[in-house]
Design a protein around this motif. Structure first.
Motif, PDB file in Angstrom:
ATOM      1  N   ASP A   1       0.830  -1.209   0.000  1.00 33.84           N
ATOM      2  CA  ASP A   1       0.000   0.000   0.000  1.00 33.84           C
ATOM      3  C   ASP A   1       0.866   1.261   0.000  1.00 33.84           C
ATOM      4  OD1 ASP A   1      -2.299  -1.523   0.002  1.00 33.84           O
ATOM      5  OD2 ASP A   1      -2.650  -1.319   2.160  1.00 33.84           O
ATOM      6  N   ALA A   2       1.919   1.249   0.801  1.00 39.50           N
ATOM      7  CA  ALA A   2       2.810   2.416   0.872  1.00 39.50           C
ATOM      8  C   ALA A   2       3.511   2.636  -0.464  1.00 39.50           C
ATOM      9  CB  ALA A   2       3.828   2.234   1.993  1.00 39.50           C
ATOM     10  N   GLU A   3       3.949   1.572  -1.104  1.00 39.74           N
ATOM     11  CA  GLU A   3       4.631   1.699  -2.393  1.00 39.74           C
ATOM     12  C   GLU A   3       3.675   2.167  -3.489  1.00 39.74           C
ATOM     13  OE1 GLU A   3       6.415  -2.167  -2.717  1.00 39.74           O
ATOM     14  OE2 GLU A   3       8.227  -1.509  -1.639  1.00 39.74           O
ATOM     15  N   GLN A   4       2.413   1.749  -3.419  1.00 42.49           N
ATOM     16  CA  GLN A   4       1.416   2.229  -4.384  1.00 42.49           C
ATOM     17  C   GLN A   4       1.175   3.728  -4.183  1.00 42.49           C
ATOM     18  OE1 GLN A   4      -1.917  -0.428  -3.819  1.00 42.49           O
ATOM     19  NE2 GLN A   4      -1.126  -1.911  -5.289  1.00 42.49           N
TER      20      GLN A   4
ATOM     21  N   LEU B   1       3.362   5.802  -2.968  1.00 43.99           N
ATOM     22  CA  LEU B   1       4.600   6.416  -3.439  1.00 43.99           C
ATOM     23  C   LEU B   1       4.572   6.595  -4.957  1.00 43.99           C
ATOM     24  CD1 LEU B   1       7.669   6.778  -1.994  1.00 43.99           C
ATOM     25  CD2 LEU B   1       8.111   5.044  -3.691  1.00 43.99           C
ATOM     26  N   GLU B   2       4.132   5.564  -5.672  1.00 45.75           N
ATOM     27  CA  GLU B   2       4.039   5.655  -7.135  1.00 45.75           C
ATOM     28  C   GLU B   2       3.054   6.741  -7.566  1.00 45.75           C
ATOM     29  OE1 GLU B   2       5.821   4.216  -9.649  1.00 45.75           O
ATOM     30  OE2 GLU B   2       7.072   3.580  -7.963  1.00 45.75           O
ATOM     31  N   ALA B   3       1.912   6.816  -6.886  1.00 38.43           N
ATOM     32  CA  ALA B   3       0.915   7.838  -7.218  1.00 38.43           C
ATOM     33  C   ALA B   3       1.447   9.244  -6.918  1.00 38.43           C
ATOM     34  CB  ALA B   3      -0.374   7.586  -6.447  1.00 38.43           C
ATOM     35  N   LEU B   4       2.231   9.362  -5.861  1.00 39.86           N
ATOM     36  CA  LEU B   4       2.796  10.665  -5.485  1.00 39.86           C
ATOM     37  C   LEU B   4       3.854  11.145  -6.471  1.00 39.86           C
ATOM     38  CD1 LEU B   4       3.059  10.087  -1.648  1.00 39.86           C
ATOM     39  CD2 LEU B   4       1.673  11.862  -2.763  1.00 39.86           C
ATOM     40  N   LYS B   5       4.450  10.231  -7.216  1.00 41.28           N
ATOM     41  CA  LYS B   5       5.482  10.608  -8.194  1.00 41.28           C
ATOM     42  C   LYS B   5       4.926  11.477  -9.310  1.00 41.28           C
ATOM     43  CE  LYS B   5       8.696   6.809  -7.479  1.00 41.28           C
ATOM     44  NZ  LYS B   5       9.316   5.597  -8.056  1.00 41.28           N
ATOM     45  N   LYS B   6       3.593  11.525  -9.443  1.00 45.23           N
ATOM     46  CA  LYS B   6       2.954  12.367 -10.459  1.00 45.23           C
ATOM     47  C   LYS B   6       2.952  13.836 -10.036  1.00 45.23           C
ATOM     48  CE  LYS B   6       0.132   8.524 -11.955  1.00 45.23           C
ATOM     49  NZ  LYS B   6      -1.136   7.847 -11.804  1.00 45.23           N
ATOM     50  N   LEU B   7       3.204  14.079  -8.759  1.00 43.49           N
ATOM     51  CA  LEU B   7       3.283  15.447  -8.238  1.00 43.49           C
ATOM     52  C   LEU B   7       4.745  15.905  -8.222  1.00 43.49           C
ATOM     53  CD1 LEU B   7       0.964  15.172  -5.087  1.00 43.49           C
ATOM     54  CD2 LEU B   7       0.353  16.014  -7.350  1.00 43.49           C
ATOM     55  N   PRO B   8       4.959  17.207  -8.196  1.00 42.90           N
ATOM     56  CA  PRO B   8       6.340  17.687  -8.039  1.00 42.90           C
ATOM     57  C   PRO B   8       6.781  17.534  -6.573  1.00 42.90           C
ATOM     58  CG  PRO B   8       4.827  19.532  -8.296  1.00 42.90           C
ATOM     59  CD  PRO B   8       4.021  18.282  -8.457  1.00 42.90           C
ATOM     60  N   VAL B   9       7.270  16.352  -6.246  1.00 42.41           N
ATOM     61  CA  VAL B   9       7.645  16.019  -4.875  1.00 42.41           C
ATOM     62  C   VAL B   9       9.093  16.454  -4.629  1.00 42.41           C
ATOM     63  CG1 VAL B   9       8.036  14.087  -3.301  1.00 42.41           C
ATOM     64  CG2 VAL B   9       6.029  14.109  -4.776  1.00 42.41           C
ATOM     65  N   VAL B  10       9.347  17.035  -3.449  1.00 42.10           N
ATOM     66  CA  VAL B  10      10.695  17.450  -3.074  1.00 42.10           C
ATOM     67  C   VAL B  10      11.511  16.224  -2.640  1.00 42.10           C
ATOM     68  CG1 VAL B  10      12.053  18.843  -1.463  1.00 42.10           C
ATOM     69  CG2 VAL B  10       9.903  19.745  -2.404  1.00 42.10           C
ATOM     70  N   ASP B  11      10.921  15.369  -1.794  1.00 40.51           N
ATOM     71  CA  ASP B  11      11.593  14.166  -1.305  1.00 40.51           C
ATOM     72  C   ASP B  11      10.535  13.199  -0.798  1.00 40.51           C
ATOM     73  OD1 ASP B  11      13.655  12.440  -0.601  1.00 40.51           O
ATOM     74  OD2 ASP B  11      14.064  13.427   1.304  1.00 40.51           O
TER      75      ASP B  11
ATOM     76  N   ARG C   1      10.156   8.797   0.802  1.00 44.73           N
ATOM     77  CA  ARG C   1      10.737   7.481   1.064  1.00 44.73           C
ATOM     78  C   ARG C   1       9.758   6.623   1.843  1.00 44.73           C
ATOM     79  NH1 ARG C   1      15.875   9.196   4.264  1.00 44.73           N
ATOM     80  NH2 ARG C   1      15.831  10.452   2.444  1.00 44.73           N
ATOM     81  N   VAL C   2       9.991   5.313   1.787  1.00 46.00           N
ATOM     82  CA  VAL C   2       9.200   4.349   2.534  1.00 46.00           C
ATOM     83  C   VAL C   2      10.170   3.537   3.385  1.00 46.00           C
ATOM     84  CG1 VAL C   2       7.706   2.318   2.381  1.00 46.00           C
ATOM     85  CG2 VAL C   2       7.412   4.191   0.765  1.00 46.00           C
ATOM     86  N   ASN C   3       9.842   3.375   4.666  1.00 45.53           N
ATOM     87  CA  ASN C   3      10.664   2.595   5.583  1.00 45.53           C
ATOM     88  C   ASN C   3       9.780   1.680   6.412  1.00 45.53           C
ATOM     89  OD1 ASN C   3      12.027   5.546   5.522  1.00 45.53           O
ATOM     90  ND2 ASN C   3      13.577   3.946   5.568  1.00 45.53           N
ATOM     91  N   ARG C   4      10.314   0.535   6.780  1.00 40.53           N
ATOM     92  CA  ARG C   4       9.630  -0.348   7.726  1.00 40.53           C
ATOM     93  C   ARG C   4      10.212  -0.069   9.103  1.00 40.53           C
ATOM     94  NH1 ARG C   4       6.347  -4.511   7.245  1.00 40.53           N
ATOM     95  NH2 ARG C   4       6.767  -4.785   5.037  1.00 40.53           N
TER      96      ARG C   4
END
Length: 127
Positions: free
Chosen positions: A19-22, A24-34, A36-39
């Motif tokens: 879910d977190a990686e999905q 993250l992929e959707a957020l890549k469509k925005l101009p994101v500054v930074d 990450r995903v961590n467990r």
């Protein structure tokens, strides 16, 4: 270190890495500054020596040794056995955050904040 005034951060917990990686992929469509995903875990696997154990021989002190496929002493094993991630005796039911061990952190410009927050929530992120 402080963030610039025109940037905002979102820190959200997820129950699954998928879910977190999905999100993250959707957020890549925005101009994101930074981002990450961590467990996160009280007992990170990286800190434990990995060494397969054999339950038939009785050569391990507890459930956590088998679940995490690691070697740990009796005292450590007792503490780790009590954790819901080892025992599986809690699904996080209801409103608590048990089992929410994946953290998504994203920094966006202030004008994309509402859209980024909505994307995170759509993918199951909890604030």
């Amino acid at each position: 270190m402080t963030m610039p005034n025109n940037e905002k951060a979102i820190i959200a917990g997820f129950k699954t890495m998928r879910d977190a990686e999905q999100a993250l992929e959707a957020l890549k469509k925005l101009p994101v500054v930074d981002m990450r995903v961590n467990r996160m875990s009280e007992h990170p696997i990286e800190e434990l020596d990995t060494d397969p154990q054999n339950a038939i021989t009785g050569d391990f002190p507890g459930l956590a040794n088998a679940v995490y496929n690691t070697v740990m002493d009796l005292n450590s094993s007792v503490l780790v056995n009590a954790d819901p991630s080892a025992s599986g005796l809690s699904d996080g039911g209801g409103d608590n955050n048990i089992g929410t061990d994946v953290v998504l952190t994203v920094v966006v410009n202030e004008d994309q904040f509402a859209q980024a927050k909505q994307i995170v929530q759509q993918h199951g992120g909890q604030f």
